[in-house]
Scaffold this active site. Structure first.
Site, PDB file in Angstrom:
ATOM      1  N   HIS A 348       0.802  -1.228   0.000  1.00  0.00           N
ATOM      2  CA  HIS A 348       0.000   0.000   0.000  1.00  0.00           C
ATOM      3  C   HIS A 348       0.830   1.271   0.000  1.00  0.00           C
ATOM      4  CE1 HIS A 348      -3.913  -1.971   0.889  1.00  0.00           C
ATOM      5  NE2 HIS A 348      -3.149  -2.832   1.534  1.00  0.00           N
ATOM      6  N   LYS A 525      -8.619  13.062   4.779  1.00  0.00           N
ATOM      7  CA  LYS A 525      -7.669  11.945   4.723  1.00  0.00           C
ATOM      8  C   LYS A 525      -6.679  12.137   5.870  1.00  0.00           C
ATOM      9  CE  LYS A 525      -6.790  13.302   0.434  1.00  0.00           C
ATOM     10  NZ  LYS A 525      -6.865  12.121  -0.390  1.00  0.00           N
ATOM     11  N   ARG A 526      -5.846  11.125   6.114  1.00  0.00           N
ATOM     12  CA  ARG A 526      -4.820  11.308   7.132  1.00  0.00           C
ATOM     13  C   ARG A 526      -3.958  12.522   6.768  1.00  0.00           C
ATOM     14  NH1 ARG A 526      -4.353   7.467  11.407  1.00  0.00           N
ATOM     15  NH2 ARG A 526      -2.369   8.476  11.824  1.00  0.00           N
ATOM     16  N   LYS A 531       0.426  14.117   1.167  1.00  0.00           N
ATOM     17  CA  LYS A 531      -0.961  14.386   0.765  1.00  0.00           C
ATOM     18  C   LYS A 531      -1.198  15.886   0.582  1.00  0.00           C
ATOM     19  CE  LYS A 531      -2.583  10.202   3.179  1.00  0.00           C
ATOM     20  NZ  LYS A 531      -3.259   9.298   2.241  1.00  0.00           N
ATOM     21  N   THR A 633      -8.859   6.031  -1.909  1.00  0.00           N
ATOM     22  CA  THR A 633     -10.184   5.417  -2.068  1.00  0.00           C
ATOM     23  C   THR A 633     -11.250   6.483  -1.825  1.00  0.00           C
ATOM     24  OG1 THR A 633      -9.906   4.662   0.201  1.00  0.00           O
ATOM     25  CG2 THR A 633      -9.636   3.012  -1.534  1.00  0.00           C
ATOM     26  N   LYS A 637     -14.962   7.580  -3.702  1.00  0.00           N
ATOM     27  CA  LYS A 637     -16.241   7.845  -3.019  1.00  0.00           C
ATOM     28  C   LYS A 637     -16.809   9.192  -3.460  1.00  0.00           C
ATOM     29  CE  LYS A 637     -14.414   5.200   0.796  1.00  0.00           C
ATOM     30  NZ  LYS A 637     -13.550   5.283   1.984  1.00  0.00           N
TER      31      LYS A 637
HETATM   32  C1  F58 Z   1      -3.289   3.641   2.199  1.00  0.00           C
HETATM   33  N1  F58 Z   1      -2.346   3.310   3.234  1.00  0.00           N
HETATM   34  C2  F58 Z   1      -2.643   4.407   1.049  1.00  0.00           C
HETATM   35  N2  F58 Z   1      -1.765   3.043   5.458  1.00  0.00           N
HETATM   36  O1  F58 Z   1      -2.004   5.557   1.546  1.00  0.00           O
HETATM   37  C3  F58 Z   1      -3.737   4.794   0.059  1.00  0.00           C
HETATM   38  O2  F58 Z   1      -3.176   5.407  -1.062  1.00  0.00           O
HETATM   39  C4  F58 Z   1      -4.498   3.549  -0.373  1.00  0.00           C
HETATM   40  O3  F58 Z   1      -5.622   3.912  -1.130  1.00  0.00           O
HETATM   41  C5  F58 Z   1      -4.969   2.763   0.832  1.00  0.00           C
HETATM   42  O4  F58 Z   1      -3.889   2.459   1.689  1.00  0.00           O
HETATM   43  C6  F58 Z   1      -5.636   1.462   0.447  1.00  0.00           C
HETATM   44  O5  F58 Z   1      -4.859   0.759  -0.455  1.00  0.00           O
HETATM   45  C7  F58 Z   1      -2.717   3.344   4.532  1.00  0.00           C
HETATM   46  O6  F58 Z   1      -3.873   3.601   4.840  1.00  0.00           O
HETATM   47  C8  F58 Z   1      -1.938   3.101   6.806  1.00  0.00           C
HETATM   48  O7  F58 Z   1      -2.974   3.457   7.317  1.00  0.00           O
HETATM   49  C9  F58 Z   1      -0.775   2.698   7.690  1.00  0.00           C
HETATM   50  C10 F58 Z   1      -1.187   1.516   8.571  1.00  0.00           C
HETATM   51  C11 F58 Z   1      -0.081   1.156   9.543  1.00  0.00           C
HETATM   52  C12 F58 Z   1       0.341   2.318  10.398  1.00  0.00           C
HETATM   53  C13 F58 Z   1       0.747   3.497   9.533  1.00  0.00           C
HETATM   54  C14 F58 Z   1      -0.372   3.868   8.548  1.00  0.00           C
END
Ligand code: F58
Length: 796
Positions: A348, A525-526, A531, A633, A637
Site C-alpha cells: 500500500h 484523509k490522514r 498528501k 479510495t 467515493k
Molecule cells: C493507504 N495506506 C494508502 N496506510 O495511503 C492509500 O493510497 C491507499 O488507497 C490505501 O492504503 C488502500 O490501499 C494506509 O492507509 C496506513 O494506514 C498505515 C497503517 C499502519 C500504520 C501506519 C499507517
C-alpha cells in the site's frame, strides 16, 4: 418481514435481552434492541453460507489485516437486509427519533485510514459476491485515538468503543489458541523445537458481515488477548495484589490499542507482538478448519488463499513454514512451496520509510525460531536468485520477506503497481517478472452511495432501477439522463439538500455558518506531508489575500472543509493541523471576505463523518505529490457521489480521470516522472517562489505572524520547509494548482454545466466498486469462485 414483526422483535429484545420496559428505555436501549433484531436476520444466512461452503468444499479466502475500519454497523445491516424502511416505520410509530438511534452507535475505529477502510469494503463485497471468506484481525479495546483541538492543536484521547456492549459480535471461548513469544530454540532428533518463554491466549470474537440483500454472510474474526492464568494466586495470597494481576494486564496489552504509528521502541516491541499474535492465531485457526475436512496439508493451496494486507501479517510466511516443517515434519522446501502457494501480499505504499523493518535483535528476542527460518528462506532464495537479501544491516525487511513468500504481489492502482516494478521492488520484480499484478482499489457502493446518500441513490434508482446497487457499472445507464434537464435539476437538488444538512450540522457543532450555495471543497484523509494539506491551505491563504485586495471582486464562494488525524508522533503533520485551524480562525472572522470564504475543520474525522461530508461535496481535493499516493479510495467515493476532482496524476486519480473523462476532472501538477526530475534541480522551491508573487506572499504570511497573533516563529517550520527542502514539491506545484483552482471557480458558476459534469462523474464511477476489485482478486490471485447466492432475504 413485516413492520409489525420487526416491531415485535425489537420490543421482545428490549424486554428479554435488555430487561427494559419501553417506558424507561434509553436511546442506547432502543439502539441495542434494534441491532439485536437486525442481527437475528443475519444469523440464518450466515449459517447457511457456512454450510454451503462446507457442502461445496469451496476454496476459502482469508484476509489478514491489522485493521478493519468498519465504522457503524447498524444502518448498513438494515439496508443490506432490506428492513431499513420498516425499522424507520417502527420508530416513527413508537414516536422515537430514528436518526438519533442510528447515531447512538459508536464507530468501530479499528483502523488508521485507507488501508483499514479498504479491508472493510472488501469484506462487504466478498459477502455480496458470495465468496467464502473470513477477515482476521485484532479486537482492539481502543481503536484509533479520538482527536480534539485545543487552541487549534491536535490532542489525542483514548477511544472507548468497547465500554458499551458490542452487540454485533459473538464471543467464541472455544476458538482459542496459545500464542508464544521469546524463549529458546532447541534441537530434538534433528528437528528444531521452539520453547517460548511466555504465552497468551488468542480468543476469537466473530462478527457476521452481511452482503447486499442478505444473500450471503461471511465472518470477521477478531482476536482478543487473554492471560493464560488469570491471577497469580500465590502472590495474591501474599498480599501483592498489583503483581498478582500483572500477567493479566500484560496479556491484555496486546489487544489494547491500535497503533497509529510505532515511533518508540516500546511501541515497536508491542507492535511486532500484535502482528505475530493475530497472524499465528489466524493460521492455526484456518489449518484447524482445513484439517477438519482434509487430511493432506499439501492440498492447502487448493483450498486456502491468504491475502496479507500490507506487511503487518508478513510473519505468516515463516510461521506457516515453521508449522509445516518443524511441527508437521515436512521437508523445508515442501513447506516453502505450500506456504508460497497460499500467500499473497498487497503493498500500500512506495514511501521507503513506511516499509516495515524489524531489527534482528527484536525479532530474535520475540521470535527466535522465525529469525532462523527467515535466514533459511533468505539463503534458499539467494541461492536461486543472488543479489537480494531479506536481512540487511541487522534488520529484517518485511516487504522483501512478503514478496519472496508470496504467490502474487499486488499494488493498488495501475500507476502504483507500475512504480513498484521500477522502485521499491525493482530487483525482485526483475527476478520474478510475473509476480506483481495490479488490483486497483474499490469502494462498496452499498455504504458509499446507497446508504450514505439516500437522496442521490433514490434519484438514481428512480431513473434506472436498483440494479446498480449490486452491479455498480450499471450506473452508466445514467448517461442518457445527464442530458435531461429534469434529471439534472433533481441531481442538483439532492446535492443541495445534502449541503443544507451538512451546513446545519456545522453550525450546530462548530458555530460556523456556511452558505449552502457556496462550493463545498473537501479534503479528508490522514494528515501527511505527501498528501499536501499544506498546499491546499497555502492556496486558501493566497485566495483570501486576493479577496482582500479586491473586495469588490466577483468571487466564487467557497467553503474549504478539512478532516483528518495526524499520527501522534508526526510533528510536521501536527503543525499543518495547527496552521489550518489558525488560518480558519482568522479567515472565518474576517468581515471583508466571510461571504466568500470559510475554512471548516471538524475534529475527529472518522467513517461516520466521511458519510456526512462526501454526499455534500462539490469538489474533491486529491492533490498528493505524484508518485506518492498508492491509490486513494476517498477519491472514488467523491466521484461516485457527484463531486468533481481537482487532482494530480497520482494513484487511482489517473484511472478516475480516464473513466470520468478529462473534461470532467481538474488536472494540475507534475507527473511522477517530472517530480523525480524536479527534485534534482537545486533550489527548486526558491525558484518556484521567486516566479510566483502570490506564492511568495502566502509563504510570507506564515512568517509574519498573520495567523499567529503576530508571532513570527509559530509557523516558521512549515515556511522554511516549503521554501527550503520541499521534498513534496508544494512550491513547485503551487502555480498550476492555483490555475486549476480558478478554473474550478469559473466552472462552478456555470451551474448547468457543473451539474452535468458532476452527474457524469457518478455515471462513470461504477468501475470503482470494490465488487469489481474483489472479482479481479478472485480470478487473478485467489482462484476462488463466487458461490451461488443462497436466498434473497430482503425479498421475503
Ligand atoms: C493507504 N495506506 C494508502 N496506510 O495511503 C492509500 O493510497 C491507499 O488507497 C490505501 O492504503 C488502500 O490501499 C494506509 O492507509 C496506513 O494506514 C498505515 C497503517 C499502519 C500504520 C501506519 C499507517
Amino acid at each position: 418481514m413485516s413492520t409489525s414483526a420487526l416491531k415485535d422483535s425489537v420490543l421482545s429484545h428490549l424486554k428479554y435481552s435488555l430487561g427494559k420496559d419501553p417506558e424507561h428505555a434509553t436511546t442506547y436501549d432502543w439502539r441495542v434492541a434494534l441491532s439485536l433484531a437486525a442481527r437475528d436476520r443475519i444469523v440464518d444466512p450466515w449459517f447457511e453460507s457456512t454450510r454451503a461452503t462446507y457442502r461445496a468444499d469451496a476454496k476459502r479466502v482469508y484476509y489478514l489485516s491489522m485493521e478493519f475500519l468498519i465504522g457503524r454497523l447498524l444502518e448498513d445491516a438494515l439496508v443490506n437486509t432490506g428492513v431499513y424502511d420498516d425499522a424507520k416505520a417502527v420508530f416513527d410509530d413508537l414516536g422515537l427519533n430514528f436518526g438519533e438511534i442510528l447515531h447512538d452507535e459508536p464507530d468501530a475505529a479499528l483502523g488508521n485510514g485507507g488501508l483499514g477502510r479498504l479491508a472493510a469494503c472488501f469484506l462487504e463485497s466478498l459477502s455480496t459476491l458470495g465468496i467464502p471468506a473470513m477477515g482476521y484481525g485484532i479486537r482492539y479495546e481502543h481503536g484509533l485515538f479520538r482527536q480534539r483541538f485545543e487552541g487549534g492543536r491536535q490532542v489525542e484521547e483514548a477511544e472507548d468503543w468497547l465500554t458499551q456492549e458490542h452487540v454485533w459480535e459473538f464471543e467464541r471461548p472455544e476458538a482459542a489458541f496459545e500464542i508464544g513469544f521469546g524463549g529458546q530454540v532447541y534441537e530434538n532428533g534433528g528437528r528444531a523445537v521452539w520453547r517460548p518463554q511466555e504465552a497468551v491466549i488468542a480468543q476469537a470474537f466473530d462478527t457476521p458481515v452481511v452482503g447486499w440483500k442478505g444473500e450471503w454472510a461471511n465472518t470477521l474474526r477478531l482476536w482478543g488477548a487473554l492471560p493464560k492464568t488469570v491471577l497469580d494466586l500465590q502472590r495474591f495470597n501474599a498480599g501483592d495484589y498489583a503483581a498478582a494481576a500483572e500477567p493479566e494486564a500484560l496479556a491484555r496489552t496486546i489487544s489494547r490499542v491500535l497503533y497509529p504509528d510505532d515511533t518508540t521502541e516500546e511501541g515497536k516491541h508491542l507492535r511486532l507482538k500484535q502482528e505475530y499474535f493475530f497472524t499465528a492465531a489466524s493460521l492455526r485457526d484456518l489449518i484447524r478448519r482445513f484439517e477438519a475436512e482434509h487430511d493432506d496439508l499439501r492440498d492447502l493451496p487448493k483450498r486456502v488463499a491468504i491475502q496479507l494486507n500490507d506487511t503487518h501479517p508478513a510473519i505468516a510466511g515463516p510461521e506457516l513454514v515453521r508449522i509445516l516443517h518443524d511441527e508437521r515434519g515436512m521437508e523445508f522446501e515442501t513447506a516453502m512451496e505450500i506456504a508460497r502457494g497460499c500467500l499473497n501480499y498487497t503493498n500500500h505504499t512506495l514511501l521507503p520509510e513506511a516499509l516495515e523493518r524489524w531489527s534482528d535483535g527484536l525479532m530474535g528476542y520475540l521470535l527466535p525460531r522465525h529469525l532462523q527460518l527467515i535466514e533459511r528462506i533468505d539463503t534458499a532464495h539467494q541461492t536461486q536468485h543472488p543479489g537480494i537479501a531479506i536481512r540487511e544491516h541487522g534488520e529484517v525487511k518485511m516487504g522483501e520477506l512478503s514478496f519472496i513468500m508470496a504467490n502474487r504481489v499486488n499494488g493498488v492502482s495501475a500507476l502504483h503497481s507500475d512504480l513498484m516494478k521500477v522502485t521499491v521492488f525493482k530487483d525482485l520484480h526483475d527476478m520474478h517478472p510475473d509476480r506483481i499484478v495490479n488490483q486497483t482499489n474499490g469502494v462498496t457502493p452499498r455504504r458509499w452511495l446507497r446508504t450514505c446518500n439516500p437522496r442521490l441513490s433514490g434519484l438514481i434508482t428512480d431513473a434506472i432501477g436498483d440494479g446498480w446497487i449490486k452491479d455498480a457499472e450499471r450506473l452508466s445507464e445514467l448517461e442518457p439522463h445527464v442530458n435531461d434537464a429534469g434529471f439534472l435539476d433533481r441531481f442538483v437538488q439532492a446535492k443541495r439538500e445534502n449541503k443544507v444538512d451538512l451546513g446545519q450540522w456545522i453550525a450546530e457543532s462548530m458555530g460556523i455558518s456556511v452558505d449552502p450555495d457556496a462550493m463545498f471543497d473537501v479534503q479528508i484523509k490522514r494528515i501527511h506531508e505527501y498528501k499536501r494539506q499544506h498546499l491546499n491551505i497555502l492556496e486558501t491563504i493566497a485566495l483570501w489575500q486576493e479577496m482582500r485586495d479586491n473586495p469588490n471582486g466577483d468571487w466564487t464562494p467557497r467553503v474549504k472543509i478539512f478532516g483528518g488525524k495526524a499520527a501522534p508522533g508526526y510533528v510536521f503533520a501536527k503543525e499543518i493541523i495547527y496552521l489550518i485551524n489558525s488560518v480558519a480562525s482568522v479567515i472565518n472572522n474576517d468581515p471583508v471576505t466571510s461571504k466568500w470564504l470559510k475554512v471548516v475543520y471538524p475534529a475527529n474525522y472518522n467513517v461516520t463523518l466521511a458519510e456526512r461530508l462526501i454526499p455534500a461535496a462539490n469538489l474533491s481535493e486529491q492533490i498528493s505529490t505524484a508518485g506518492k499516493e498508492a491509490s486513494g479510495t476517498g477519491n472514488m467515493k467523491f466521484a461516485l457521489n457527484g463531486a468533481l476532482t481537482i487532482g494530480t496524476l497520482d494513484g487511482a486519480n489517473v484511472e478516475i480521470r480516464e473513466h470520468v473523462g478529462a473534461d470532467n476532472f481538474f488536472l494540475f501538477g507534475m507527473t511522477a516522472e517530472e517530480v523525480m526530475e524536479r527534485r534534482t534541480v537545486e533550489g527548486h522551491a526558491w525558484d518556484a517562489i521567486s516566479k510566483d508573487p502570490r506564492l511568495a506572499r502566502a509563504v510570507d504570511a506564515l512568517r509574519n505572524g498573520t495567523f499567529a497573533g503576530g508571532d513570527h516563529d509559530r509557523f516558521r517550520g512549515i515556511a522554511d520547509n516549503i521554501s527550503g527542502p520541499d521534498y513534496f514539491l508544494v512550491a513547485s506545484d503551487f502555480s498550476d494548482y492555483w490555475r486549476a483552482s480558478r478554473e474550478v471557480d469559473q466552472a462552478f458558476r456555470d451551474t448547468g454545466h457543473w451539474a452535468r459534469m458532476a452527474a457524469l462523474n457518478t455515471a462513470r464511477s461504477g468501475w470503482f466498486s470494490s465488487d469489481r476489485t474483489i472479482r479481479s482478486y478472485a480470478s487473478e490471485i485467489w482462484d476462488a469462485l463466487p458461490s451461488k447466492p443462497l436466498r434473497n432475504i430482503a425479498a421475503e
